[in-house]
Design a protein around this motif. Structure first.
Motif, mmCIF file in Angstrom:
data_model
loop_
_atom_site.group_PDB
_atom_site.id
_atom_site.type_symbol
_atom_site.label_atom_id
_atom_site.label_comp_id
_atom_site.label_asym_id
_atom_site.label_seq_id
_atom_site.Cartn_x
_atom_site.Cartn_y
_atom_site.Cartn_z
ATOM 1 N N GLY A 120 0.819 -1.198 0.000
ATOM 2 C CA GLY A 120 0.000 0.000 0.000
ATOM 3 C C GLY A 120 0.854 1.249 0.000
ATOM 4 O O GLY A 120 1.950 1.275 -0.559
ATOM 5 N N ASN A 121 0.369 2.273 0.658
ATOM 6 C CA ASN A 121 0.984 3.593 0.603
ATOM 7 C C ASN A 121 2.131 3.709 1.612
ATOM 8 O O ASN A 121 2.003 4.362 2.635
ATOM 9 C CB ASN A 121 -0.089 4.652 0.855
ATOM 10 C CG ASN A 121 0.436 6.044 0.631
ATOM 11 O OD1 ASN A 121 1.434 6.210 -0.085
ATOM 12 N ND2 ASN A 121 -0.187 7.014 1.244
ATOM 13 N N TYR A 122 3.246 3.051 1.322
ATOM 14 C CA TYR A 122 4.403 3.113 2.210
ATOM 15 C C TYR A 122 5.620 3.595 1.434
ATOM 16 O O TYR A 122 5.726 3.388 0.231
ATOM 17 C CB TYR A 122 4.718 1.735 2.794
ATOM 18 C CG TYR A 122 3.720 1.267 3.814
ATOM 19 C CD1 TYR A 122 3.837 1.648 5.146
ATOM 20 C CD2 TYR A 122 2.668 0.436 3.452
ATOM 21 C CE1 TYR A 122 2.926 1.220 6.088
ATOM 22 C CE2 TYR A 122 1.743 0.000 4.388
ATOM 23 C CZ TYR A 122 1.883 0.398 5.714
ATOM 24 O OH TYR A 122 0.982 -0.015 6.645
ATOM 25 N N THR A 123 6.551 4.235 2.133
ATOM 26 C CA THR A 123 7.800 4.628 1.480
ATOM 27 C C THR A 123 8.968 3.981 2.220
ATOM 28 O O THR A 123 8.862 3.621 3.389
ATOM 29 C CB THR A 123 7.990 6.161 1.494
ATOM 30 O OG1 THR A 123 7.745 6.615 2.823
ATOM 31 C CG2 THR A 123 7.068 6.837 0.525
ATOM 32 N N ILE A 124 10.082 3.856 1.501
ATOM 33 C CA ILE A 124 11.267 3.236 2.072
ATOM 34 C C ILE A 124 12.141 4.316 2.684
ATOM 35 O O ILE A 124 12.396 5.354 2.064
ATOM 36 C CB ILE A 124 12.046 2.459 0.984
ATOM 37 C CG1 ILE A 124 11.171 1.331 0.425
ATOM 38 C CG2 ILE A 124 13.348 1.922 1.525
ATOM 39 C CD1 ILE A 124 11.759 0.640 -0.781
ATOM 40 N N ASN A 125 12.601 4.083 3.896
ATOM 41 C CA ASN A 125 13.551 4.998 4.540
ATOM 42 C C ASN A 125 14.816 5.081 3.674
ATOM 43 O O ASN A 125 15.361 4.051 3.285
ATOM 44 C CB ASN A 125 13.878 4.424 5.930
ATOM 45 C CG ASN A 125 14.729 5.357 6.741
ATOM 46 O OD1 ASN A 125 15.540 6.108 6.205
ATOM 47 N ND2 ASN A 125 14.542 5.321 8.036
ATOM 48 N N ASP A 174 3.127 -1.556 -5.548
ATOM 49 C CA ASP A 174 2.989 -0.899 -4.246
ATOM 50 C C ASP A 174 3.374 -1.839 -3.106
ATOM 51 O O ASP A 174 3.034 -1.610 -1.958
ATOM 52 C CB ASP A 174 1.559 -0.362 -4.064
ATOM 53 C CG ASP A 174 0.541 -1.487 -4.055
ATOM 54 O OD1 ASP A 174 0.916 -2.603 -4.469
ATOM 55 O OD2 ASP A 174 -0.606 -1.253 -3.639
ATOM 56 N N THR A 175 4.092 -2.902 -3.441
ATOM 57 C CA THR A 175 4.489 -3.851 -2.412
ATOM 58 C C THR A 175 5.968 -3.708 -2.119
ATOM 59 O O THR A 175 6.779 -3.667 -3.037
ATOM 60 C CB THR A 175 4.198 -5.297 -2.882
ATOM 61 O OG1 THR A 175 2.893 -5.331 -3.422
ATOM 62 C CG2 THR A 175 4.315 -6.264 -1.728
ATOM 63 N N ILE A 176 6.308 -3.621 -0.827
ATOM 64 C CA ILE A 176 7.710 -3.516 -0.440
ATOM 65 C C ILE A 176 8.172 -4.877 0.066
ATOM 66 O O ILE A 176 7.530 -5.489 0.922
ATOM 67 C CB ILE A 176 7.907 -2.439 0.639
ATOM 68 C CG1 ILE A 176 7.553 -1.061 0.055
ATOM 69 C CG2 ILE A 176 9.344 -2.427 1.153
ATOM 70 C CD1 ILE A 176 7.654 0.067 1.041
#
Lengths: 241, 238
Positions: free
Chosen positions: B21-26, B38-40
């Motif tokens: 979903g709506n996640y970002t990578i540090n 949208d998958t990490i």
């Protein structure tokens, strides 16, 4: 595939010569971090097949000219120990070993995020301690564990298994005897988390309509092996869970 | 270790889905996570933390990859006319320019590089700049940086460095406080120990090796305390 008769019946009353059913894997054992000098290492035993994998890197290239400007170079050596087979094997790399080194390297290149380490080298060594069929898939499975142990970024763990055809029936995870006297040997390796195949070879003859079934069987085996790989890794770092 | 490990940290293995979903990578973790649509996914074995839709992964294994700002301990391997080549325990060679060490313009005809740094010398340095196209440039201008003239260097796996430091330097303070030694931990897995005597130096080395060996066991700080106390007692330091 030698055309000769097998000394023992390969399939009898739905059971294989070692008592397994068509969909059964041989017993598998795995260990990681077994070598002190390597950055990552793994040991894998499936049935009587036994392999050790060691990973070094990413590290500085031993020669300046061999590196690539945009990604890491992977070097892979698959080698069978002289004592791994019934008759002594010449320790010099054979044609077969050089080819297998290449296919294993290509399978691993598909999973390693090489673009993160430009101008470096990653070395993968796989030593077959005991050979009883399915050494290339065992080598890939062990190498991927060793890569995880070395902390090298990967798209996912790779697991491999071979499907064979004996007496007209498809069977999973064939051993030396079934490989020698069976009709076909199809090693498959893949990344189960991404549903991607990284190695597919076929030696012998299977019917076109059998192929989807064979692939499906291999994928079932790969999933089981992958679950074991995860278990071994999670156990090592279990204190953190 | 229980009081050090936060409950929301989770062990992940290569290929595991970390977030969807709506996640970002540090930005610190770009090497250890990758994104498809949208998958990490995790790329290494590590501990995952999710804060405000930002995913951070702390790797548990791996070689040292230089990052600007890191303090490292380097070993001078070679020098050429304009710079020293420094082994920083990474896949890339560290470059230390002569003008940076001297802090003034440099004349190759007058200055003899060997007088300042020779092959085999250890230095404490900061990574000034590094990217994928250029080797890391080192900087020794600053407090506590420069050539190492006393003490001992201990090497451990770079991935164990956070353990030696501990949460908010807790582990480091225990070792420092219990032995009275001065310790500089390089991000590349080299540790510089300065002790009042040889016995304490050995004790600190043993403690660091214990942390490296048992990095994933709980109650590590207590174990280190016990080790230091027993070793001190055996050597007649208390």
């Amino acid at each position: 595939m030698s055309g000769k008769e097998s000394p023992v019946p390969l399939l009898k009353d739905g059971k294989r010569h070692d008592g397994r059913g068509p969909m059964d894997l041989r017993p598998i054992e795995m260990k990681i971090g077994i070598l002190h000098n390597a950055d990552g290492s793994a040991w894998l035993k499936i049935g009587k097949t036994e392999v050790v994998a060691a990973v070094y890197g990413p590290r500085e290239p031993p020669m300046k000219g061999m590196v690539l400007p945009d990604r890491a170079v992977i070097r892979c050596r698959y080698h069978m120990a002289p004592f791994s087979t019934e008759e002594r094997k010449n320790p010099a790399p054979s044609r077969r070993e050089i080819e297998l080194s290449k296919v294993i390297r290509e399978a691993l290149e598909a999973t390693i995020l090489t673009h993160l380490f430009p101008r470096t080298v990653i070395d993968v060594f796989v030593e077959v301690i005991q050979a009883d069929g399915g050494t290339r898939t065992a080598a890939i499975t062990a190498a991927s564990l060793a890569l995880a142990d070395a902390g090298i970024p990967m798209r996912g763990l790779v697991a491999g298994v071979a499907v064979g055809k004996v007496q007209g029936k498809l069977v999973l995870d064939i051993d030396e005897l079934e490989d020698m006297y069976g009709e076909a040997d199809m090693p498959v390796a893949g990344i189960p988390t991404l549903n991607k195949i990284v190695l597919l070879q076929l030696n012998g003859v299977i019917e076109p309509h059998e192929f989807p079934q064979a692939l499906k069987m291999a994928w079932e085996g790969i999933k089981k092996i992958h679950a074991l790989q995860k278990k071994v890794l999670a156990t090592k770092y279990g204190g953190e869970q | 270790m229980k009081q050090q490990t936060e409950p929301q940290r989770k062990l992940v293995l290569p290929g595991d889905v970390v977030a969807k979903g709506n996640y970002t990578i540090n930005p610190k973790s770009v090497m250890y996570l990758y994104k498809i649509d949208d998958t990490i996914y995790a790329a290494v074995v590590g501990l995952v933390e999710i804060n405000d839709n930002v995913v951070t992964l702390i790797p548990l294994e791996g070689t040292y990859i230089p990052r600007p700002g890191d303090i490292v301990i380097g070993l001078v391997e070679n020098f050429v006319i304009t710079h020293w080549q420094v082994d920083i325990n990474a896949p890339y060679i560290g470059i230390l320019h002569v003008s940076n060490l001297l802090g003034r313009p440099y004349n190759p005809a007058k200055d003899n590089l060997k007088e300042y740094l020779d092959i085999g010398d250890y230095i404490v340095a900061r990574i000034d700049s590094f990217d994928r196209t250029k080797d890391p440039i080192l900087d020794v201008q600053g407090k506590g940086l420069g050539r190492i003239t006393e003490g001992k260097i201990v090497e451990i796996k770079p991935s164990r460095v956070p353990r030696v430091i501990g949460k908010k330097k807790s582990m480091l303070n225990v070792i420092k406080g219990d032995t009275g030694c001065d310790i500089v931990v390089g991000a590349n897995g080299r540790i510089w120990i300065k002790c009042p005597n040889k016995d304490l130096e050995d004790i600190v080395t043993l403690a660091i090796k214990l942390i490296e060996r048992e990095a994933f066991t709980s109650g590590l700080t207590e174990k280190v305390r016990v080790l230091i106390a027993t070793e001190k007692h055996e050597r007649g330091l208390i």
